[in-house]
Motif scaffolding. Structure first.
Motif, short mmCIF file in Angstrom:
data_model
loop_
_atom_site.label_atom_id
_atom_site.label_comp_id
_atom_site.label_asym_id
_atom_site.label_seq_id
_atom_site.Cartn_x
_atom_site.Cartn_y
_atom_site.Cartn_z
N THR A 77 0.83 -1.19 0.00
CA THR A 77 0.00 0.00 0.00
C THR A 77 0.88 1.26 0.00
O THR A 77 2.07 1.19 0.28
CB THR A 77 -0.91 0.03 1.23
N ARG A 78 0.25 2.38 -0.28
CA ARG A 78 0.99 3.64 -0.33
C ARG A 78 1.66 3.96 1.01
O ARG A 78 2.82 4.37 1.04
CB ARG A 78 0.03 4.77 -0.73
N SER A 79 0.94 3.75 2.10
CA SER A 79 1.50 4.08 3.41
C SER A 79 2.69 3.19 3.75
O SER A 79 3.70 3.66 4.30
CB SER A 79 0.43 3.97 4.49
N VAL A 80 2.60 1.91 3.42
CA VAL A 80 3.72 1.01 3.68
C VAL A 80 4.90 1.37 2.79
O VAL A 80 6.05 1.35 3.24
CB VAL A 80 3.29 -0.46 3.45
N PHE A 81 4.62 1.70 1.53
CA PHE A 81 5.70 2.09 0.62
C PHE A 81 6.47 3.29 1.16
O PHE A 81 7.70 3.28 1.22
CB PHE A 81 5.14 2.42 -0.76
N VAL A 82 5.74 4.33 1.56
CA VAL A 82 6.40 5.54 2.08
C VAL A 82 7.21 5.21 3.32
O VAL A 82 8.34 5.69 3.48
CB VAL A 82 5.34 6.62 2.38
N SER A 83 6.65 4.38 4.18
CA SER A 83 7.36 4.01 5.40
C SER A 83 8.65 3.26 5.10
O SER A 83 9.68 3.50 5.74
CB SER A 83 6.45 3.14 6.28
N GLN A 84 8.60 2.36 4.12
CA GLN A 84 9.76 1.52 3.83
C GLN A 84 10.79 2.21 2.93
O GLN A 84 11.99 2.01 3.07
CB GLN A 84 9.29 0.23 3.15
N VAL A 85 10.33 3.02 1.99
CA VAL A 85 11.25 3.56 1.00
C VAL A 85 12.23 4.57 1.61
O VAL A 85 13.37 4.70 1.15
CB VAL A 85 10.48 4.20 -0.18
N ASN A 86 11.82 5.27 2.65
CA ASN A 86 12.73 6.22 3.28
C ASN A 86 13.96 5.51 3.85
O ASN A 86 15.07 6.02 3.75
CB ASN A 86 12.00 7.00 4.38
N GLY A 87 13.74 4.34 4.43
CA GLY A 87 14.88 3.56 4.91
C GLY A 87 15.76 3.08 3.78
O GLY A 87 16.99 3.06 3.90
N ARG A 88 15.14 2.70 2.66
CA ARG A 88 15.92 2.26 1.49
C ARG A 88 16.78 3.40 0.97
O ARG A 88 17.93 3.20 0.57
CB ARG A 88 14.98 1.78 0.38
N LEU A 89 16.21 4.61 0.94
CA LEU A 89 16.96 5.76 0.43
C LEU A 89 18.17 6.07 1.31
O LEU A 89 19.24 6.42 0.81
CB LEU A 89 16.04 6.98 0.34
N LYS A 90 18.00 5.93 2.62
CA LYS A 90 19.13 6.15 3.53
C LYS A 90 20.25 5.17 3.27
O LYS A 90 21.43 5.51 3.34
CB LYS A 90 18.65 6.05 4.98
N ASN A 91 19.89 3.94 2.94
CA ASN A 91 20.91 2.92 2.66
C ASN A 91 21.66 3.18 1.35
O ASN A 91 22.73 2.62 1.13
CB ASN A 91 20.26 1.54 2.61
N LEU A 92 21.07 4.01 0.48
CA LEU A 92 21.71 4.29 -0.81
C LEU A 92 22.78 5.38 -0.72
O LEU A 92 23.58 5.53 -1.64
CB LEU A 92 20.65 4.73 -1.82
N VAL A 93 22.79 6.14 0.37
CA VAL A 93 23.75 7.23 0.51
C VAL A 93 25.17 6.67 0.43
O VAL A 93 25.53 5.74 1.14
CB VAL A 93 23.55 7.98 1.85
N GLY A 94 25.97 7.24 -0.48
CA GLY A 94 27.34 6.81 -0.65
C GLY A 94 27.54 5.67 -1.62
O GLY A 94 28.68 5.32 -1.96
N SER A 95 26.46 5.06 -2.11
CA SER A 95 26.57 3.95 -3.04
C SER A 95 26.93 4.47 -4.43
O SER A 95 26.48 5.52 -4.86
CB SER A 95 25.25 3.18 -3.12
N GLU A 96 27.75 3.70 -5.14
CA GLU A 96 28.13 4.07 -6.51
C GLU A 96 27.18 3.50 -7.55
O GLU A 96 27.25 3.85 -8.72
CB GLU A 96 29.56 3.59 -6.79
N ASP A 97 26.30 2.62 -7.13
CA ASP A 97 25.32 2.05 -8.05
C ASP A 97 24.27 3.09 -8.42
O ASP A 97 24.06 4.06 -7.70
CB ASP A 97 24.64 0.83 -7.42
N VAL A 98 23.61 2.84 -9.54
CA VAL A 98 22.53 3.71 -9.99
C VAL A 98 21.21 3.21 -9.41
O VAL A 98 20.94 2.00 -9.40
CB VAL A 98 22.46 3.75 -11.52
N ALA A 99 20.41 4.13 -8.90
CA ALA A 99 19.07 3.82 -8.42
C ALA A 99 18.09 4.76 -9.09
O ALA A 99 18.44 5.90 -9.43
CB ALA A 99 18.99 3.94 -6.90
N ALA A 100 16.87 4.30 -9.28
CA ALA A 100 15.87 5.11 -9.98
C ALA A 100 14.52 4.98 -9.30
O ALA A 100 14.12 3.90 -8.86
CB ALA A 100 15.76 4.67 -11.44
#
Length: 236
Positions: A77-100
């Motif tokens: 659901t939208r609420s679960v997505f928003v809750s989970q994606v913020n944590g995913r974005l934090k994990n991407l900080v400093g990564s050299e891979d491409v995310a979209a």
């Protein structure tokens, strides 16, 4: 001075109440996170294993039916997505891979419903959800239903923009499919707006950028994708 004990009792009661509320909310978040992780592990096996004989399909249905997933499409659901994606974005900080970050919209849903009935629209949305969940698992991402005919998806672990383009070319093609149950000539397609993740980018920025890219696609024929860039919305 006579009111002091009452004030102290009120303050202590308020602090105790706030502690219980905080503890309850923390417990609920942990429960939801645990359920989501379980669902993701089961779905990864479902979509990626060639011989998922050991998969408990009843367990998948039970877990995804606990308010975590959209009942029609199977994505979160939208609420679960928003809750989970913020944590995913934090994990991407400093990564050299491409995310979209992708905004996916089923083109002309109203026309489809008006012409063939809501069953056709529901079937189209269900098929889209299945396809997006497949890509979600392949690219360690996350997919949610954002609105009636809109989906959002985070893709990670891509080597470069060229690989992203290959994935988007394939995805756009996969999201153009017939609804044979309603006639041989009944086909649907989707428009995709894409925002490249930049280190430290907030979710609001990614949603806004992908939405603008989606608008560009809608104004230029639909059924394909566009990658947002600030310079007059040119593709990167």
């Amino acid at each position: 001075m006579g009111d002091m004990p009452a004030v102290i009792i009120f303050i202590l009661s308020f602090v105790l109440f706030a502690w219980f509320v905080s503890r309850y909310m923390r417990s609920q978040r942990m429960t939801v996170d645990s359920l989501i992780q379980s669902v993701q592990m089961l779905e990864r096996k479902l979509y990626l294993d060639k011989n998922p004989h050991s998969l408990d399909f009843n367990e998948v249905l039970q877990l995804t039916g606990k308010g975590l997933s959209d009942s029609l499409t199977g994505v979160v659901t939208r609420s679960v997505f928003v809750s989970q994606v913020n944590g995913r974005l934090k994990n991407l900080v400093g990564s050299e891979d491409v995310a979209a970050f992708c905004f996916i919209d089923l083109d002309d849903l109203k026309k489809l419903n008006d012409t063939y009935g809501h069953g056709a629209g529901d079937l189209a949305l269900k098929n889209i959800g299945y396809i997006l969940r497949e890509y979600e698992k392949k690219f360690d991402g996350l997919t949610g239903r954002y609105g009636g005919d809109e989906f959002v998806m985070l893709l990670t672990g891509l080597k470069n923009v060229d690989e992203l383009r290959r994935v988007l070319d394939e995805l756009a093609s996969r999201l153009h499919f017939p609804l044979a149950e309603f006639g041989e000539d009944v086909t649907v397609h989707c428009s995709i707006g894409v925002a490249l993740y930049k280190s430290g980018a907030e979710l609001d920025y990614l949603v806004s950028s992908a939405d603008q890219a989606l608008y560009y696609v809608k104004q230029h024929g639909k059924g394909t994708y566009h990658i947002y860039s600030k310079e007059n919305f040119r593709e990167v």
